[in-house]
Design a protein around this motif. Structure first.
Motif, PDB file in Angstrom:
ATOM      1  N   VAL A  54       0.808  -1.207   0.000  1.00  0.00           N
ATOM      2  CA  VAL A  54       0.000   0.000   0.000  1.00  0.00           C
ATOM      3  C   VAL A  54       0.849   1.269   0.000  1.00  0.00           C
ATOM      4  N   LYS A  55       1.950   1.285   0.716  1.00  0.00           N
ATOM      5  CA  LYS A  55       2.785   2.487   0.751  1.00  0.00           C
ATOM      6  C   LYS A  55       3.435   2.736  -0.608  1.00  0.00           C
ATOM      7  N   LYS A  56       3.794   1.672  -1.291  1.00  0.00           N
ATOM      8  CA  LYS A  56       4.357   1.812  -2.637  1.00  0.00           C
ATOM      9  C   LYS A  56       3.301   2.386  -3.589  1.00  0.00           C
ATOM     10  N   LYS A  57       2.079   1.887  -3.469  1.00  0.00           N
ATOM     11  CA  LYS A  57       0.999   2.380  -4.329  1.00  0.00           C
ATOM     12  C   LYS A  57       0.723   3.863  -4.075  1.00  0.00           C
ATOM     13  N   ILE A  58       0.668   4.225  -2.809  1.00  0.00           N
ATOM     14  CA  ILE A  58       0.419   5.625  -2.465  1.00  0.00           C
ATOM     15  C   ILE A  58       1.494   6.525  -3.071  1.00  0.00           C
ATOM     16  N   PRO A  82      -6.737  -1.412   0.672  1.00  0.00           N
ATOM     17  CA  PRO A  82      -6.903  -2.359   1.771  1.00  0.00           C
ATOM     18  C   PRO A  82      -7.601  -1.716   2.967  1.00  0.00           C
ATOM     19  N   ILE A  83      -7.998  -2.527   3.943  1.00  0.00           N
ATOM     20  CA  ILE A  83      -8.831  -2.034   5.040  1.00  0.00           C
ATOM     21  C   ILE A  83      -8.106  -1.011   5.921  1.00  0.00           C
ATOM     22  N   ARG A  87      -5.922   4.740   7.661  1.00  0.00           N
ATOM     23  CA  ARG A  87      -4.900   4.957   8.696  1.00  0.00           C
ATOM     24  C   ARG A  87      -3.546   5.233   8.066  1.00  0.00           C
ATOM     25  N   VAL A  88      -3.202   4.472   7.019  1.00  0.00           N
ATOM     26  CA  VAL A  88      -1.908   4.675   6.360  1.00  0.00           C
ATOM     27  C   VAL A  88      -1.838   6.052   5.716  1.00  0.00           C
ATOM     28  N   LEU A  89      -2.927   6.488   5.098  1.00  0.00           N
ATOM     29  CA  LEU A  89      -2.958   7.823   4.491  1.00  0.00           C
ATOM     30  C   LEU A  89      -2.781   8.907   5.551  1.00  0.00           C
ATOM     31  N   GLU A  90      -3.452   8.755   6.665  1.00  0.00           N
ATOM     32  CA  GLU A  90      -3.314   9.737   7.741  1.00  0.00           C
ATOM     33  C   GLU A  90      -1.872   9.797   8.240  1.00  0.00           C
ATOM     34  N   GLU A  91      -1.257   8.625   8.406  1.00  0.00           N
ATOM     35  CA  GLU A  91       0.134   8.576   8.865  1.00  0.00           C
ATOM     36  C   GLU A  91       1.092   9.130   7.820  1.00  0.00           C
ATOM     37  N   SER A  92       0.652   9.155   6.557  1.00  0.00           N
ATOM     38  CA  SER A  92       1.490   9.653   5.463  1.00  0.00           C
ATOM     39  C   SER A  92       1.265  11.133   5.188  1.00  0.00           C
TER      40      SER A  92
END
Length: 252
Positions: A54-58, A82-83, A87-92
């Motif tokens: 997911v981080k690579k995709k972002i 993914p579910i 959260r990952v977007l917020e952390e990014s």
């Protein structure tokens, strides 16, 4: 229909109802570009199963938008893939914006309204477009983009105007009909004719058009802070099915 199926169904209908200028599919994510006109048409809709990191995709998606001098925008629902995406977007570093209520109405019990002073077009018409842009204060650059997008809608459409007895346009809206669902878009009332029932009249007529053309359900999207619209749609019987929101990051 369970919640996950509702979300996927309405998200797909919404994508079709406002075609972007360009669309790219990337590992289950629908990536859309429209020269900066609206977040909905310039965002990533992550509604299908995702396999890549997911981080690579972002990071890859950011490069696509930043190369166009656009913000990177995600349209996030409770079913985003993914579910853990939100959260990952917020952390990014992605900011939360524009929480929106997606509402649905069963048309079985809706009544046929009087069609006094209603003008309907089955395609994008210059008169409708002119009046809608005036009511919405859309500038010339965005008008050029919007006209192309609206002209590219594939499902059945009803572009509607409501006028007073003197012929002044009091409200405008668009119905997009696909697979027994009518979506309501671009609903706006002239600022001098608000709180007079014009919005309700327009919506009832759009719903009736949908019903006459085979729709069994209606859906719409209204931003959570728009109290007058929420009140109107609640009185008409619409009920919230889910919310979506945007995660936005600007190039540094």
């Amino acid at each position: 229909m369970d919640q996950s199926k509702w979300i996927q169904k309405i998200e797909e209908l919404s994508l079709n109802a406002l075609p972007a200028m360009q669309t790219q599919i990337y590992d289950g994510w629908v990536i859309r570009f429209a020269d900066g006109y609206t977040k909905r048409a310039n965002s990533i809709t992550p509604i299908y199963p995702s396999n890549e990191n997911v981080k690579k995709k972002i990071s890859n998606c950011e490069q696509l938008y930043f190369a166009r001098n656009d913000k990177a925008v995600y349209k996030v629902t409770p079913q985003a893939n993914p579910i853990n995406l939100d959260r990952v977007l917020e952390e990014s570093g992605y900011a939360l914006e524009g929480t929106t209520s997606v509402q649905v109405l069963n048309l079985a019990d809706t009544e046929s309204p009087n069609e006094t002073n209603v003008i309907k077009y089955d395609h994008l018409h210059d008169e409708w477009f002119h009046d809608f842009c005036l009511l919405s204060n859309i500038d010339d650059h965005d008008q050029t983009i919007l006209k192309k997008m609206l002209g590219n809608i594939i499902p059945k459409t009803c572009f509607m105007l409501l006028t007073d007895e003197g012929g002044t346009v009091t409200a405008s809206g668009l119905g997009v009909l696909e697979d027994e669902y009518i979506g309501l878009y671009n609903i706006i009332t002239h600022e001098n004719f608000r709180n007079q029932g014009n919005g309700a009249i327009l919506v009832r007529n759009l719903l009736n058009w949908g019903k006459e053309n085979g729709a069994k359900n209606a859906y719409l999207q209204v931003i959570e802070t728009n109290a007058p619209a929420l009140s109107l749609y609640g009185k008409l019987g619409f009920e919230e099915k889910y919310k979506y929101w945007y995660r936005i990051k600007t190039k540094k």
